[in-house]
Design a protein around this motif. Structure first.
Motif, short mmCIF file in Angstrom:
data_model
loop_
_atom_site.label_atom_id
_atom_site.label_comp_id
_atom_site.label_asym_id
_atom_site.label_seq_id
_atom_site.Cartn_x
_atom_site.Cartn_y
_atom_site.Cartn_z
N GLN A 195 0.82 -1.22 0.00
CA GLN A 195 0.00 0.00 0.00
C GLN A 195 0.85 1.27 0.00
O GLN A 195 0.33 2.37 -0.23
CB GLN A 195 -0.95 0.01 1.21
N MET A 240 4.93 2.61 -5.03
CA MET A 240 4.41 3.20 -6.26
C MET A 240 4.46 2.16 -7.36
O MET A 240 5.32 1.28 -7.36
CB MET A 240 5.26 4.42 -6.66
N GLN A 263 3.90 5.18 -11.85
CA GLN A 263 3.99 6.28 -10.90
C GLN A 263 5.44 6.66 -10.64
O GLN A 263 5.78 7.85 -10.52
CB GLN A 263 3.29 5.89 -9.59
N VAL A 281 4.40 17.22 -6.17
CA VAL A 281 2.96 17.02 -6.03
C VAL A 281 2.20 17.87 -7.05
O VAL A 281 1.23 17.40 -7.66
CB VAL A 281 2.51 17.34 -4.59
N PRO A 328 -1.72 14.82 -6.48
CA PRO A 328 -1.80 14.72 -5.02
C PRO A 328 -1.37 13.37 -4.46
O PRO A 328 -0.85 13.30 -3.34
CB PRO A 328 -3.29 14.98 -4.74
N TRP A 329 -1.57 12.27 -5.21
CA TRP A 329 -1.19 10.95 -4.71
C TRP A 329 0.29 10.88 -4.34
O TRP A 329 0.68 10.12 -3.44
CB TRP A 329 -1.51 9.87 -5.75
N ALA A 330 1.13 11.65 -5.05
CA ALA A 330 2.57 11.62 -4.77
C ALA A 330 2.89 12.16 -3.38
O ALA A 330 3.94 11.84 -2.80
CB ALA A 330 3.33 12.41 -5.83
N ASP A 346 0.97 11.68 -0.62
CA ASP A 346 0.36 10.91 0.47
C ASP A 346 1.40 10.55 1.52
O ASP A 346 2.46 10.00 1.20
CB ASP A 346 -0.26 9.62 -0.08
N ARG A 369 4.80 9.82 -0.31
CA ARG A 369 5.05 8.64 -1.12
C ARG A 369 6.20 8.82 -2.12
O ARG A 369 7.00 7.91 -2.36
CB ARG A 369 3.77 8.27 -1.88
N TRP A 370 6.30 9.99 -2.73
CA TRP A 370 7.27 10.20 -3.80
C TRP A 370 8.71 10.02 -3.36
O TRP A 370 9.58 9.72 -4.18
CB TRP A 370 7.10 11.60 -4.42
#
Length: 390
Positions: A114, A117, A121, A148, A153-155, A157, A169-170
């Motif tokens: 979870q 990436m 991604q 981001v 935006p997911w990057a 998190d 996350r990134w």
């Protein structure tokens, strides 16, 4: 120098490694980038240790010269190197390093599903990093905002456990971004680290083809630290042993490396590179945290004999966590330095009794260390109470 293709002694191997690493005698002519090239990179997680690693291999260079090469002349770059750790590398060699490191197999992603990436991604993040840093020096927070904004935006998190909080996350792609040649370190903004794009300082950046880059990196390693085995190289690079064994075999069949015998154990050198010093290793050196000589040098039991292994290696056998006293090519103690203004308090803990000659050489080495670090030394021979560096 004596050409040798037969059975080699550890003394001959040690003497050649000292010579190739500019530890047998400091260089009068080589600049910081040339010295770093000879070492196959200088570990720079602790930048002052990297400055000392380079400086003690020169007759006259100081930490100021290393900093000038890094931040002013840009002949050095601070980036991720072997094992994913921060290193100083020659800027001109970055295309080779990037090609070799980005195409070699890497350990499995340690994060749970979870957090990870996808491949797509990861590519988006690397492209975003390259774009954000193309003409800027950004702190990690500034870079995070830019990534981001570009990737989505997911990057951002907050899913990566880190110290007392969570990272976005990134950030799991930082090392790979450096391997791809779009991220390196810039000069600090106050106490804050910055990142930039190395291509700003390397016009016409063209990575070397991956297979050839891997071969050339191995040849560079063998020149500095050979004779060596695939297992030695795997440990230095944090690469799978099966892959390094295949790489050695490929270069051997292609006539680029050759096998030699080191006291009954097969090892490899570059083809034709069979000259070894006729004199045994000599000298006293104070090597800082994670110096390339002790991290890359194998086998550990010859470099860290007896009590040296207990005192200067971690319980898992990792080298570099303690600064070491090197006598005649062998680790014979640990040391520590503490700075107060211009004063440099140096404590050296030998594991054997120092001869009169070695004590005189130690005094000279302490003076040289202080000159590199631009301080005034005070030497104590006694117990080092500082623990290992993480």
């Amino acid at each position: 120098m004596n050409p040798r293709a037969g059975r080699l002694s550890w003394s001959e191997v040690s003497a050649r490694r000292l010579e190739r690493s500019a530890l047998a005698a400091p260089s009068a002519a080589a600049g910081p980038a040339e010295l770093v090239r000879a070492l196959c990179g200088a570990h720079a997680q602790v930048l002052s240790a990297a400055e000392l690693s380079v400086g003690i291999r020169s007759e006259a260079a100081t930490r100021g010269d290393v900093r000038a090469a890094l931040w002013d002349q840009r002949s050095l770059v601070k980036t991720h190197g072997p094992r994913g750790t921060v290193h100083l590398l020659p800027t001109a060699d970055l295309p080779l390093w990037n090609a070799a490191l980005s195409t070699m197999p890497h350990p499995a992603n340690p994060f749970p599903q979870q957090v990870r990436m996808t491949d797509e991604q990861t590519e988006e993040v690397i492209a975003a990093i390259g774009k954000a840093l193309a003409d800027a020096e950004l702190t990690v927070d500034e870079l995070s905002e830019a990534v981001v904004d570009i990737a989505g935006p997911w990057a951002g998190d907050l899913v990566m456990p880190a110290f007392q909080g969570m990272w976005p996350r990134w950030r799991q792609a930082i090392t790979l971004a450096s391997y791809r040649g779009v991220l390196c370190f810039g000069p600090n903004k106050g106490r804050k680290v910055t990142y930039t794009n190395p291509q700003r300082h390397l016009p016409g950046f063209e990575p070397v083809e991956g297979t050839e880059a891997q071969a050339r990196l191995l040849e560079n390693y063998l020149r500095a630290y050979g004779p060596a085995t695939p297992q030695n190289y795997a440990k230095w690079l944090n690469a799978p042993r099966g892959w390094t064994t295949e790489l050695f075999a490929s270069l051997e069949s292609g006539g680029r490396v050759q096998r030699v015998d080191v006291e009954g154990t097969p090892a490899w050198v570059n083809a034709g590179d069979t000259e070894f010093p006729s004199e045994p290793p000599r000298g006293v050196r104070l090597l800082p945290y994670f110096d390339a000589y002790v991290v890359a040098g194998q086998p550990r039991e010859r470099l860290f004999p007896g009590r040296a292994a207990e005192r200067a290696l971690t319980p898992s056998g990792q080298a570099g966590n303690y600064p070491v006293l090197l006598i005649d090519g062998t680790v014979c103690g640990v040391w520590h330095q503490r700075r107060s203004g211009k004063k440099l308090y140096v404590t050296v803990e030998p594991l054997t009794k120092l001869s009169t000659a070695h004590r005189a050489l130690l005094d000279e080495q302490v003076e040289r260390v202080a000159a590199v670090l631009e301080g005034r030394p005070e030497l104590t021979v006694g117990t080092v109470s500082a623990g290992a560096h993480a």
